[in-house]
Design a protein around this motif. Structure first.
Motif, PDB file in Angstrom:
ATOM      1  N   ASP A  25       0.909  -1.270   0.020  1.00 38.80           N
ATOM      2  CA  ASP A  25       0.037  -0.164   0.117  1.00 38.80           C
ATOM      3  C   ASP A  25       0.889   1.256  -0.023  1.00 38.80           C
ATOM      4  O   ASP A  25       0.488   2.317  -0.550  1.00 38.80           O
ATOM      5  N   LEU A  28       1.917   1.834  -3.591  1.00 37.01           N
ATOM      6  CA  LEU A  28       1.060   2.359  -4.279  1.00 37.01           C
ATOM      7  C   LEU A  28       0.538   3.796  -4.000  1.00 37.01           C
ATOM      8  O   LEU A  28       0.354   4.664  -4.860  1.00 37.01           O
ATOM      9  N   LEU A  29       0.818   4.070  -2.634  1.00 36.71           N
ATOM     10  CA  LEU A  29       0.877   5.530  -2.488  1.00 36.71           C
ATOM     11  C   LEU A  29       1.826   6.246  -3.086  1.00 36.71           C
ATOM     12  O   LEU A  29       1.690   7.574  -3.491  1.00 36.71           O
ATOM     13  N   ALA A  32       1.092   6.994  -6.663  1.00 29.96           N
ATOM     14  CA  ALA A  32      -0.273   7.713  -6.905  1.00 29.96           C
ATOM     15  C   ALA A  32       0.106   9.321  -7.358  1.00 29.96           C
ATOM     16  O   ALA A  32       1.160  10.002  -6.949  1.00 29.96           O
ATOM     17  N   ARG A  37      -4.668  10.977  -4.044  1.00 27.90           N
ATOM     18  CA  ARG A  37      -3.739  10.183  -2.946  1.00 27.90           C
ATOM     19  C   ARG A  37      -4.861   9.912  -1.679  1.00 27.90           C
ATOM     20  O   ARG A  37      -4.224   9.311  -0.889  1.00 27.90           O
ATOM     21  N   ASP A  39      -7.418   7.832  -1.496  1.00 27.34           N
ATOM     22  CA  ASP A  39      -7.649   6.560  -1.294  1.00 27.34           C
ATOM     23  C   ASP A  39      -6.507   5.828  -0.663  1.00 27.34           C
ATOM     24  O   ASP A  39      -6.534   4.908   0.018  1.00 27.34           O
ATOM     25  N   PRO A  40      -5.376   5.744  -1.640  1.00 27.77           N
ATOM     26  CA  PRO A  40      -4.115   5.004  -1.124  1.00 27.77           C
ATOM     27  C   PRO A  40      -3.889   5.417   0.433  1.00 27.77           C
ATOM     28  O   PRO A  40      -3.250   4.501   1.216  1.00 27.77           O
ATOM     29  N   TRP A  41      -4.064   6.674   0.719  1.00 31.28           N
ATOM     30  CA  TRP A  41      -3.771   7.008   2.213  1.00 31.28           C
ATOM     31  C   TRP A  41      -4.688   6.410   3.126  1.00 31.28           C
ATOM     32  O   TRP A  41      -4.072   5.827   4.339  1.00 31.28           O
ATOM     33  N   ALA A  43      -5.997   3.490   2.473  1.00 29.50           N
ATOM     34  CA  ALA A  43      -5.746   1.958   2.479  1.00 29.50           C
ATOM     35  C   ALA A  43      -4.543   1.729   3.283  1.00 29.50           C
ATOM     36  O   ALA A  43      -4.180   0.746   4.124  1.00 29.50           O
TER      37      ALA A  43
END
Length: 105
Positions: A25, A28-29, A32, A37, A39-41, A43
């Motif tokens: 995760d 992915l962050l 991004a 960002r 949604d990745p934060w 997650a």
């Protein structure tokens, strides 16, 4: 809280598995785009709190469970609200001439 030894080990293994997802995760962050960002934060935060909860359960700390559960509830609510808003905004608007037909026609 009295937790059997096999359950403590299971929680430790589960926390180790969550660390792998945490690393994924974070990657992915980092990839991004600046405007996307949130949604990745969420997650990353979800996985990090999950690791804390697993370790807290393995150690038998009820206060960590209560505090982490509240934080996890807030993160889950934010993710759910964002998913609902995204689904609502993804609906295409009806084209002119389509939609409900007046009753007199």
């Amino acid at each position: 809280m009295d937790i059997p030894d096999w359950a403590r080990w299971a929680f430790c293994v589960f926390a180790a598995m969550q660390l792998i997802f945490f690393y994924r995760d974070v990657q992915l962050l980092r990839q991004a785009e600046p405007g996307r960002r949130t949604d990745p934060w969420l997650a990353v935060a979800d996985t990090a709190v999950g690791v804390v909860l697993s370790v807290g359960l393995a150690l038998g700390a009820v206060d960590v469970l209560v505090g982490g559960g509240a934080v996890l509830l807030v993160i889950g609510a934010c993710r759910g609200i964002r998913a609902l808003l995204a689904r609502r905004s993804a609906k295409p608007a009806p084209a002119p001439g389509e939609g409900a037909v007046p009753a007199g026609d």
